[in-house]
Design an enzyme around this catalytic site. Structure first.
Site, PDB file in Angstrom:
ATOM      1  N   HIS A  95       0.655  -4.390   9.044  1.00 24.14           N
ATOM      2  CA  HIS A  95       2.104  -4.211   8.903  1.00 24.14           C
ATOM      3  C   HIS A  95       2.713  -3.719  10.205  1.00 24.14           C
ATOM      4  O   HIS A  95       2.040  -3.094  11.034  1.00 24.14           O
ATOM      5  CB  HIS A  95       2.427  -3.191   7.803  1.00 24.14           C
ATOM      6  CG  HIS A  95       2.165  -3.680   6.414  1.00 24.14           C
ATOM      7  ND1 HIS A  95       2.927  -4.661   5.816  1.00 24.14           N
ATOM      8  CD2 HIS A  95       1.221  -3.321   5.509  1.00 24.14           C
ATOM      9  CE1 HIS A  95       2.460  -4.875   4.594  1.00 24.14           C
ATOM     10  NE2 HIS A  95       1.435  -4.091   4.391  1.00 24.14           N
ATOM     11  N   HIS A 108       0.833  -1.200   0.000  1.00 26.43           N
ATOM     12  CA  HIS A 108       0.000   0.000   0.000  1.00 26.43           C
ATOM     13  C   HIS A 108       0.873   1.257   0.000  1.00 26.43           C
ATOM     14  O   HIS A 108       0.639   2.186  -0.785  1.00 26.43           O
ATOM     15  CB  HIS A 108      -0.908   0.010   1.236  1.00 26.43           C
ATOM     16  CG  HIS A 108      -2.105  -0.875   1.140  1.00 26.43           C
ATOM     17  ND1 HIS A 108      -2.016  -2.233   0.914  1.00 26.43           N
ATOM     18  CD2 HIS A 108      -3.439  -0.591   1.247  1.00 26.43           C
ATOM     19  CE1 HIS A 108      -3.228  -2.752   0.893  1.00 26.43           C
ATOM     20  NE2 HIS A 108      -4.109  -1.778   1.086  1.00 26.43           N
TER      21      HIS A 108
END
Length: 337
Positions: free
Chosen positions: A172, A118
């Site tokens: 993450h 992302h």
């Protein structure tokens, strides 16, 4: 490395506590994660920039999204990064009590975690797109300071929001987010500087599309030959995700590969079918109407159901849908503008 992972989970726990205190902040961060999805660069940023600003810039955005997501896939296969939502349970780091964190509907991505796709794709696309938008705004207001404020300001805020959101939802660790931002920024700077793939025809794009698949699969085969298990992250995602329906095949590395290869092939076919780029015509209302129509058409294309079994058919449909994407965008654009 365990200490780094533990610190990342603590950061996520703090963010989630602050979000609960902040009311709607939780929904805002989940939305920011959606905005950072690489698919947004393909399905929203590319057509909007192409129609409202410049076909040349739109093509550059799509090429950047393709290259950056493909490189992110290779990095993930090479680095084998953990994801917080499964590491908490797998590591044994928390002997007595698991941290008070929660998962969300966008948490359970299935690929390895390092670096953040992302962040990497969003940063690369921003670096390719924003300098051109800055010049466009400068022509309107004749103030370089205002042009930078109204272009780079929102871009940096978006990157910060995407990075924070990825830690917040346990997708993450912070160091993976930073790695994605740094790698994406460097790649975007390089792609903008070198202006790669300008002037390519359908044959060159087709070869590039095939090369993306062949190189990635060859790399995968080499890793498998070395005895490495490339499906470990999928098994962990299915095992530790809070809800099984939150695990989607569309988040697998091979889905990303088919998206990149298909979009590359479709871009070449679209240029062959609709000719070279030309200056746009018509007023802003016509361009806005064209952008809305394209986004509706792409939404319908994306909403087409894809059978998940057999897997070969699923990935073939991903390839075909993304091959059609640039053709739909440029077809509608050339018809109306």
């Amino acid at each position: 490395m365990e200490a780094v992972y533990g610190h990342g989970v603590r950061c996520a726990a703090v963010l989630q506590k602050l979000a609960k205190v902040g009311g709607g902040l939780e929904h805002g961060l989940v939305f920011a994660s959606h905005l950072g999805d690489p698919r947004v660069s393909f399905q929203v940023v590319f057509p909007v920039v192409l129609v409202l600003f410049s076909p040349t810039l739109g093509h550059a955005v799509l090429r950047c999204a393709i290259i950056s997501e493909w490189l992110n896939l290779v990095f993930k296969w090479f680095l084998f990064g953990e994801r917080p939502y499964w590491w908490i349970f797998e590591s044994g780091f928390y002997s007595y009590k698991d941290p008070e964190v929660q998962q969300f509907s966008v948490t359970c991505e299935t690929g390895p975690g390092s670096p953040s796709g992302h962040c990497m794709v969003t940063a690369a696309v921003m670096w390719v797109m924003v300098p051109s938008l800055e010049n466009y705004v400068y022509k309107l207001c004749r103030s370089r300071w205002m042009a930078r404020t109204f272009t780079w300001g929102p871009a940096l805020l978006l990157l910060m929001a995407v990075g924070i959101s990825r830690v917040f939802i346990l997708a993450h660790f912070p160091h993976q987010v930073i790695a994605g931002l740094v790698t994406g920024t460097c790649l975007g700077w390089l792609l903008r500087r070198e202006k790669l793939t300008q002037g390519w025809g359908v044959r060159a794009y087709s070869i590039a599309s095939l090369s993306l698949i062949c190189i990635a699969l060859a790399f995968q085969y080499c890793l498998l030959a070395l005895g490495l298990d490339l499906h470990w992250s999928m098994r962990l995602a299915q095992h530790w995700c809070a809800r099984k329906e939150w695990v989607h095949l569309i988040t697998t590395p091979l889905s990303s590969l088919m998206r990149d290869s298909g979009a590359c092939c479709g871009l070449g076919l679209a240029q062959h079918m609709f000719g070279a780029l030309r200056p746009t015509r018509g007023g802003p209302l016509l361009h806005a109407a064209c952008a809305v129509l394209i986004l509706l058409a792409l939404h319908l294309l994306d909403s087409l159901k894809i059978p998940s079994d057999p897997l070969l058919l699923f990935y073939a449909f991903i390839f075909l849908k993304n091959t059609a994407l640039p053709m739909v965008v440029m077809g509608i654009f050339h018809f109306f503008i």
